[in-house]
Design an enzyme around this catalytic site. Structure first.
Site, PDB file in Angstrom:
ATOM      1  N   ASN A 139     -11.101  -2.758  -5.021  1.00  0.00           N
ATOM      2  CA  ASN A 139     -10.411  -1.718  -5.800  1.00  0.00           C
ATOM      3  C   ASN A 139     -11.149  -1.333  -7.088  1.00  0.00           C
ATOM      4  OD1 ASN A 139      -7.092  -2.809  -4.765  1.00  0.00           O
ATOM      5  ND2 ASN A 139      -8.287  -1.077  -4.001  1.00  0.00           N
ATOM      6  N   GLY A 164      -0.115   5.522  -4.373  1.00  0.00           N
ATOM      7  CA  GLY A 164      -0.725   6.804  -4.738  1.00  0.00           C
ATOM      8  C   GLY A 164      -0.085   7.952  -3.981  1.00  0.00           C
ATOM      9  N   ASP A 217       0.833  -1.211   0.000  1.00  0.00           N
ATOM     10  CA  ASP A 217       0.000   0.000   0.000  1.00  0.00           C
ATOM     11  C   ASP A 217       0.867   1.261   0.000  1.00  0.00           C
ATOM     12  OD1 ASP A 217      -2.411   1.340  -0.050  1.00  0.00           O
ATOM     13  OD2 ASP A 217      -2.608   1.409   2.134  1.00  0.00           O
ATOM     14  N   GLY A 218       0.327   2.319  -0.593  1.00  0.00           N
ATOM     15  CA  GLY A 218       1.007   3.622  -0.540  1.00  0.00           C
ATOM     16  C   GLY A 218       1.520   4.140  -1.874  1.00  0.00           C
ATOM     17  N   ARG A 255      -4.718  -1.972   8.958  1.00  0.00           N
ATOM     18  CA  ARG A 255      -5.911  -2.796   8.722  1.00  0.00           C
ATOM     19  C   ARG A 255      -5.583  -3.865   7.693  1.00  0.00           C
ATOM     20  NH1 ARG A 255      -7.955   2.557   7.097  1.00  0.00           N
ATOM     21  NH2 ARG A 255      -7.405   2.894   4.910  1.00  0.00           N
TER      22      ARG A 255
HETATM   23  C1  IPE Z   1      -5.307  -2.671  -0.032  1.00  0.00           C
HETATM   24  O1  IPE Z   1      -5.040  -1.325  -0.197  1.00  0.00           O
HETATM   25  C2  IPE Z   1      -5.327  -3.361  -1.350  1.00  0.00           C
HETATM   26  C3  IPE Z   1      -4.039  -3.465  -2.042  1.00  0.00           C
HETATM   27  C4  IPE Z   1      -2.885  -3.059  -1.605  1.00  0.00           C
HETATM   28  C5  IPE Z   1      -4.094  -4.108  -3.328  1.00  0.00           C
HETATM   29  P1  IPE Z   1      -6.216  -0.241  -0.303  1.00  0.00           P
HETATM   30  O2  IPE Z   1      -5.552   1.059  -0.482  1.00  0.00           O
HETATM   31  O3  IPE Z   1      -7.191  -0.659  -1.343  1.00  0.00           O
HETATM   32  O4  IPE Z   1      -6.914  -0.378   1.126  1.00  0.00           O
HETATM   33  P2  IPE Z   1      -7.809   0.659   1.925  1.00  0.00           P
HETATM   34  O5  IPE Z   1      -8.867   1.148   0.971  1.00  0.00           O
HETATM   35  O6  IPE Z   1      -6.913   1.765   2.380  1.00  0.00           O
HETATM   36  O7  IPE Z   1      -8.350  -0.128   3.072  1.00  0.00           O
HETATM   37  C1  IPE Z   2      -1.749   0.238  -3.313  1.00  0.00           C
HETATM   38  O1  IPE Z   2      -1.490   1.595  -3.350  1.00  0.00           O
HETATM   39  C2  IPE Z   2      -1.943  -0.343  -4.684  1.00  0.00           C
HETATM   40  C3  IPE Z   2      -3.336  -0.718  -4.983  1.00  0.00           C
HETATM   41  C4  IPE Z   2      -4.316  -0.727  -4.141  1.00  0.00           C
HETATM   42  C5  IPE Z   2      -3.605  -1.092  -6.355  1.00  0.00           C
HETATM   43  P1  IPE Z   2      -2.673   2.650  -3.321  1.00  0.00           P
HETATM   44  O2  IPE Z   2      -3.101   2.926  -4.724  1.00  0.00           O
HETATM   45  O3  IPE Z   2      -3.748   2.208  -2.421  1.00  0.00           O
HETATM   46  O4  IPE Z   2      -1.923   3.916  -2.733  1.00  0.00           O
HETATM   47  P2  IPE Z   2      -2.462   4.918  -1.645  1.00  0.00           P
HETATM   48  O5  IPE Z   2      -2.877   4.095  -0.448  1.00  0.00           O
HETATM   49  O6  IPE Z   2      -3.614   5.664  -2.231  1.00  0.00           O
HETATM   50  O7  IPE Z   2      -1.290   5.799  -1.331  1.00  0.00           O
HETATM   51 MG    MG Z   3      -4.125   2.452  -0.444  1.00  0.00          MG
END
Ligand code: IPE
Ligand code: IPE
Ligand code: MG
Length: 255
Positions: free
Chosen positions: A85, A40, A37-38, A207
């Site tokens: 997602n 974005g 995660d992270g 989480r």
């Molecule tokens: C979890 O991350 C899913 C993946 C890393 C693929 P999300 O960014 O979708 O989770 P939430 O929405 O913060 O719980």
């Molecule tokens: C995780 O990174 C990758 C996927 C869920 C596909 P995010 O896209 O959730 O990145 P943030 O949490 O918004 O930084």
């Molecule tokens: Mg995320």
């Protein structure tokens, strides 16, 4: 008395899993699960579009597999796209789908040559034929590799996994008394792997976000603020060192 984790025991645990359950040789987890995660936020910090972060995240994954394998981890399971997602803007979703195709084209030969066995877990019925074929190609070209098994959870959700296993039970007209934890474990998406020992989430959230709900029952949890594209050997070693200090009891009392 030996301490046995229920589902591993039900599936027939390997000597190494049993040793870990007994509190011996817990230094290296056999199976690590990662919520990547992270991406974005990593891109936003650089004033770049989110896709830039996802692209960097793929490069990080390829580096990471190698480091985990070098540390002796046998199974690495990563969360790449969750059942939830799809709620993201359509441009981001389609960008992620095409990124998979690019990533397979760019890295499959390298991963295959590095001894990585690739498995995909998740609901394939909702993805394009092209993507399904790319997954099949990745799996078949790496099927005989033994250095590390990389399972990519794509269109995966822990709740989906439980439901799909139950549907198999219904389709096979299983009697209620035939359905137990061992049966379900054998029909869940990660039936080929021992349960994860260590569950890592990058990006600062604490989480599970519907990742391996069933399989992570006794996983040790490790959360880090590090954003996924920045994840590397230093964070891996910190997670492994923390894991090695944990006292796993599986519900029992140690003498
Ligand atoms: C979890 O991350 C899913 C993946 C890393 C693929 P999300 O960014 O979708 O989770 P939430 O929405 O913060 O719980
Ligand atoms: C995780 O990174 C990758 C996927 C869920 C596909 P995010 O896209 O959730 O990145 P943030 O949490 O918004 O930084
Ligand atoms: Mg995320």
């Amino acid at each position: 008395m030996a301490v046995v984790e229920p589902s591993a025991a039900a599936r027939g645990s390997s000597p190494r899993t049993q040793a870990a359950a007994d509190g011996e040789g817990t230094a290296v987890p056999r199976h690590v699960a990662v919520v990547m995660d992270g991406n974005g936020r990593w891109a936003r910090k650089r004033m770049m579009p989110r896709f830039f972060g996802h692209k960097a995240g793929v490069d990080t994954l390829v580096r990471t597999v190698d480091t985990f394998a070098a540390r002796g981890v046998e199974y690495l399971t990563v969360f790449a796209f969750s059942s939830e997602n799809w709620k993201r803007p359509s441009e981001e979703v389609s960008g992620l789908m095409s990124l998979v195709l690019v990533a397979v084209a760019k890295y499959l030969s390298k991963l295959a040559g590095d001894g990585v066995r690739i498995r995909i877990i998740g609901d394939r019925s909702q993805v394009s034929d092209k993507l399904r074929r790319a997954w099949e190609d990745a799996e078949s070209r790496t099927a005989h590799n033994t250095r590390i098994t990389l399972s990519v959870a794509f269109n995966y959700g822990g709740r989906w996994d439980v439901v799909q296993a139950c549907r198999q039970a219904l389709a096979q007209r299983l009697a209620p008394e035939q359905l137990d934890e061992a049966w379900l474990g054998r029909h869940m998406a990660l039936a080929f792997a021992p349960d994860p020992d260590l569950f890592i989430r990058t990006g600062g959230e604490m989480r599970i976000s519907n990742f391996l709900l069933w399989q992570a029952a006794y996983a040790e949890l490790f959360f880090t603020d590090c954003l996924w594209p920045d994840f590397g050997a230093a964070e891996i070693d910190a997670a492994l060192a923390t894991y090695a200090r944990r006292d796993r009891r599986f519900g029992a009392i140690k003498p």
